[in-house]
Design a protein around this motif. Sequence first.
Motif, PDB file in Angstrom:
ATOM      1  N   GLN A  41      52.615  38.539  43.869  1.00 26.59           N
ATOM      2  CA  GLN A  41      51.386  39.332  43.838  1.00 26.59           C
ATOM      3  C   GLN A  41      51.668  40.818  43.626  1.00 26.59           C
ATOM      4  OE1 GLN A  41      48.038  38.090  46.395  1.00 26.59           O
ATOM      5  NE2 GLN A  41      48.402  40.044  47.407  1.00 26.59           N
ATOM      6  N   LYS A  42      52.767  41.314  44.192  1.00 23.54           N
ATOM      7  CA  LYS A  42      53.125  42.727  44.009  1.00 23.54           C
ATOM      8  C   LYS A  42      53.481  43.018  42.555  1.00 23.54           C
ATOM      9  CE  LYS A  42      54.734  43.690  48.673  1.00 23.54           C
ATOM     10  NZ  LYS A  42      55.882  44.097  49.506  1.00 23.54           N
ATOM     11  N   ASN A  43      54.204  42.090  41.899  1.00 21.28           N
ATOM     12  CA  ASN A  43      54.532  42.261  40.485  1.00 21.28           C
ATOM     13  C   ASN A  43      53.264  42.315  39.643  1.00 21.28           C
ATOM     14  OD1 ASN A  43      57.112  39.867  41.017  1.00 21.28           O
ATOM     15  ND2 ASN A  43      57.451  42.064  40.872  1.00 21.28           N
ATOM     16  N   LEU A  44      52.337  41.395  39.921  1.00 18.54           N
ATOM     17  CA  LEU A  44      51.079  41.353  39.172  1.00 18.54           C
ATOM     18  C   LEU A  44      50.288  42.643  39.369  1.00 18.54           C
ATOM     19  CD1 LEU A  44      49.018  39.761  37.441  1.00 18.54           C
ATOM     20  CD2 LEU A  44      48.033  38.974  39.603  1.00 18.54           C
ATOM     21  N   TRP A  54      43.153  43.613  45.401  1.00 21.65           N
ATOM     22  CA  TRP A  54      42.376  43.199  44.230  1.00 21.65           C
ATOM     23  C   TRP A  54      42.862  41.839  43.727  1.00 21.65           C
ATOM     24  CZ3 TRP A  54      43.386  41.584  39.372  1.00 21.65           C
ATOM     25  CH2 TRP A  54      42.302  41.457  38.516  1.00 21.65           C
ATOM     26  N   CYS A  55      44.183  41.657  43.689  1.00 24.37           N
ATOM     27  CA  CYS A  55      44.753  40.379  43.226  1.00 24.37           C
ATOM     28  C   CYS A  55      44.296  39.223  44.114  1.00 24.37           C
ATOM     29  CB  CYS A  55      46.276  40.448  43.204  1.00 24.37           C
ATOM     30  SG  CYS A  55      46.949  41.655  42.057  1.00 24.37           S
ATOM     31  N   ALA A  61      38.084  34.530  44.284  1.00 24.85           N
ATOM     32  CA  ALA A  61      36.824  34.423  43.548  1.00 24.85           C
ATOM     33  C   ALA A  61      36.974  33.639  42.246  1.00 24.85           C
ATOM     34  CB  ALA A  61      36.280  35.830  43.254  1.00 24.85           C
ATOM     35  N   GLY A  62      38.195  33.280  41.879  1.00 27.82           N
ATOM     36  CA  GLY A  62      38.422  32.566  40.621  1.00 27.82           C
ATOM     37  C   GLY A  62      38.269  33.460  39.413  1.00 27.82           C
ATOM     38  N   GLU A  63      38.449  34.767  39.572  1.00 29.84           N
ATOM     39  CA  GLU A  63      38.249  35.724  38.483  1.00 29.84           C
ATOM     40  C   GLU A  63      39.549  36.230  37.873  1.00 29.84           C
ATOM     41  OE1 GLU A  63      35.992  38.756  40.393  1.00 29.84           O
ATOM     42  OE2 GLU A  63      34.214  37.500  40.596  1.00 29.84           O
ATOM     43  N   GLY A  64      40.661  35.984  38.514  1.00 32.17           N
ATOM     44  CA  GLY A  64      41.941  36.508  38.039  1.00 32.17           C
ATOM     45  C   GLY A  64      42.684  35.495  37.184  1.00 32.17           C
ATOM     46  N   ILE A  70      53.212  27.492  45.565  1.00 41.05           N
ATOM     47  CA  ILE A  70      54.406  26.770  45.986  1.00 41.05           C
ATOM     48  C   ILE A  70      54.480  26.925  47.501  1.00 41.05           C
ATOM     49  CG2 ILE A  70      56.902  26.560  45.743  1.00 41.05           C
ATOM     50  CD1 ILE A  70      56.552  28.085  43.048  1.00 41.05           C
ATOM     51  N   GLY A  71      54.067  25.903  48.215  1.00 46.75           N
ATOM     52  CA  GLY A  71      53.954  26.033  49.660  1.00 46.75           C
ATOM     53  C   GLY A  71      52.897  27.066  49.976  1.00 46.75           C
ATOM     54  N   ARG A  72      53.297  28.112  50.713  1.00 45.97           N
ATOM     55  CA  ARG A  72      52.370  29.202  51.032  1.00 45.97           C
ATOM     56  C   ARG A  72      52.486  30.357  50.056  1.00 45.97           C
ATOM     57  NH1 ARG A  72      53.265  30.677  57.150  1.00 45.97           N
ATOM     58  NH2 ARG A  72      52.246  32.503  56.299  1.00 45.97           N
ATOM     59  N   CYS A  73      53.401  30.261  49.098  1.00 41.78           N
ATOM     60  CA  CYS A  73      53.662  31.358  48.154  1.00 41.78           C
ATOM     61  C   CYS A  73      52.799  31.228  46.903  1.00 41.78           C
ATOM     62  CB  CYS A  73      55.132  31.363  47.748  1.00 41.78           C
ATOM     63  SG  CYS A  73      56.255  31.617  49.118  1.00 41.78           S
ATOM     64  N   ILE A  74      52.287  32.359  46.457  1.00 43.44           N
ATOM     65  CA  ILE A  74      51.512  32.429  45.213  1.00 43.44           C
ATOM     66  C   ILE A  74      52.390  33.090  44.168  1.00 43.44           C
ATOM     67  CG2 ILE A  74      49.476  33.426  44.084  1.00 43.44           C
ATOM     68  CD1 ILE A  74      48.821  31.256  46.171  1.00 43.44           C
ATOM     69  N   ARG A  75      52.476  32.477  42.989  1.00 47.08           N
ATOM     70  CA  ARG A  75      53.265  33.021  41.887  1.00 47.08           C
ATOM     71  C   ARG A  75      52.431  32.963  40.618  1.00 47.08           C
ATOM     72  NH1 ARG A  75      55.452  34.586  45.672  1.00 47.08           N
ATOM     73  NH2 ARG A  75      57.605  34.298  46.317  1.00 47.08           N
ATOM     74  N   TYR A  76      52.756  33.858  39.698  1.00 45.07           N
ATOM     75  CA  TYR A  76      52.036  33.953  38.422  1.00 45.07           C
ATOM     76  C   TYR A  76      53.036  33.823  37.289  1.00 45.07           C
ATOM     77  CZ  TYR A  76      48.321  35.909  41.308  1.00 45.07           C
ATOM     78  OH  TYR A  76      47.359  36.103  42.264  1.00 45.07           O
TER      79      TYR A  76
END
Length: 100
Positions: A41-44, A54-55, A61-64, A70-76
């Motif tokens: 999230q920090k990279n994004l 904001w991320c 909200a399904g807007e990004g 992956i488990g509890r981690c969010i990656r983009y």
Amino acid sequence: MQQQTNQTYIQSATPDTTPDAQEVSSAPNDFTVTMPKLWNQKNLAAYLGKSTYWCERARWAGEGPKFVKIGRCIRYKPEDVLEWLEEQTRRSTTDNGGAA
């Protein structure tokens, strides 16, 4: 020495170090797989010039951009971020992106 920042290379195990040696015996010893770099999230937020809050809000909200959980981690995936950015392109401030 040039350092690669976008990709990670993983070399497969050699046949004599795997339990199923017959299955991988046909694979070459120098077999590599290119794995995409995942952003947190920090990279994004840094890339978009937005806050991490904001991320989070955009994700909830399904807007990004699309994300991977992956488990509890969010990656983009960077390619998903670029695709989402293309979808945000507008010709004027009144252009709602083709929605009726």
